[in-house]
Design an enzyme around this catalytic site. Structure first.
Site, short mmCIF file in Angstrom:
data_model
loop_
_atom_site.label_atom_id
_atom_site.label_comp_id
_atom_site.label_asym_id
_atom_site.label_seq_id
_atom_site.Cartn_x
_atom_site.Cartn_y
_atom_site.Cartn_z
N LYS A 125 -1.47 12.58 -15.67
CA LYS A 125 -0.06 12.57 -16.07
C LYS A 125 0.59 13.75 -15.68
O LYS A 125 0.26 14.89 -15.74
CB LYS A 125 0.14 12.63 -17.62
CG LYS A 125 1.22 12.49 -18.36
CD LYS A 125 1.19 11.95 -19.68
CE LYS A 125 2.23 11.76 -20.21
NZ LYS A 125 3.22 10.85 -19.67
N ALA A 163 -1.52 19.43 -8.33
CA ALA A 163 -0.48 19.32 -7.66
C ALA A 163 -0.13 20.53 -6.89
O ALA A 163 0.38 20.63 -5.79
CB ALA A 163 0.83 18.89 -8.46
N GLY A 202 -4.01 20.47 -16.12
CA GLY A 202 -5.01 19.95 -15.15
C GLY A 202 -3.94 19.14 -13.88
O GLY A 202 -4.39 19.64 -12.70
N CYS A 203 -2.95 18.47 -14.13
CA CYS A 203 -2.57 17.84 -12.96
C CYS A 203 -1.46 18.64 -12.46
O CYS A 203 -1.20 18.70 -11.18
CB CYS A 203 -1.70 16.73 -13.56
SG CYS A 203 -2.89 15.32 -14.56
N THR A 204 -0.91 19.53 -13.18
CA THR A 204 0.10 20.67 -12.52
C THR A 204 -0.68 21.78 -11.68
O THR A 204 -0.17 21.96 -10.52
CB THR A 204 0.73 21.43 -13.74
OG1 THR A 204 1.47 20.66 -14.48
CG2 THR A 204 1.53 22.45 -13.23
#
Length: 161
Positions: free
Chosen positions: A39, A49, A44-46
């Site tokens: 998401k 990325a 974690g996704c930030t």
């Protein structure tokens, strides 16, 4: 149809940020890194990325095109991309077609409830359109370096072939 290492990627078609349409054949002749993440705007996704962003020039130099993929919609992706100044495009797989094709939709337990979520995974597709490597259920620290190393090895083997 399941994806298999050293076999061609099945047909797919998706929209990405920047008005780009991505298909299984749109990037033939180029190495492609597809990283699936749960998401936009989550910790974690930030981090993941930003790590792909920070090594982006190394991927380009190695001849690879990077795409992030999640179930978020295009507006969410546009905002996430702008906020983090991501130099690569994000694919909006709102109908989960790519997620199911790559087998990254998994049952997870979140706050004691069973939910359907995306297992953080990355796929390396060769210039010939065949899957060359995959990382499933991965942890963010060090992962981008592992993918870049695999891209460089693929580049070396293409030069010597």
């Amino acid at each position: 149809m399941a994806i298999v290492v050293n076999k061609p990627i099945p047909e797919f078609e998706s929209n990405a940020t920047g008005g780009i349409r991505v298909t299984n054949t749109s990037h033939l002749g180029h190495v492609v890194v597809l990283y699936f993440y749960p998401k936009d705007n989550t910790p974690g996704c930030t981090t993941e990325a930003m790590q792909f962003r920070d090594r982006y020039n190394d991927f380009v130099e190695a001849g690879a095109t990077v795409f992030g993929v999640s179930r978020d919609n295009m507006k969410s992706h546009d905002d996430f991309k702008q906020k983090l100044e991501l130099p690569f495009e994000l694919i909006a797989d709102t109908e989960e077609k790519m997620c199911h094709m790559f087998g990254v939709v998994k049952n997870k337990i979140m706050y004691g409830k069973k939910v359907k979520g995306i297992e953080r995974s990355t796929f390396l597709i060769g210039a010939d359109g065949c899957l060359k490597d995959e990382w499933r259920g991965l942890k963010v620290p060090g992962h981008v370096d592992d993918v870049l190393e695999a891209v460089n090895l693929l580049k070396k083997s293409a030069v010597t072939a």
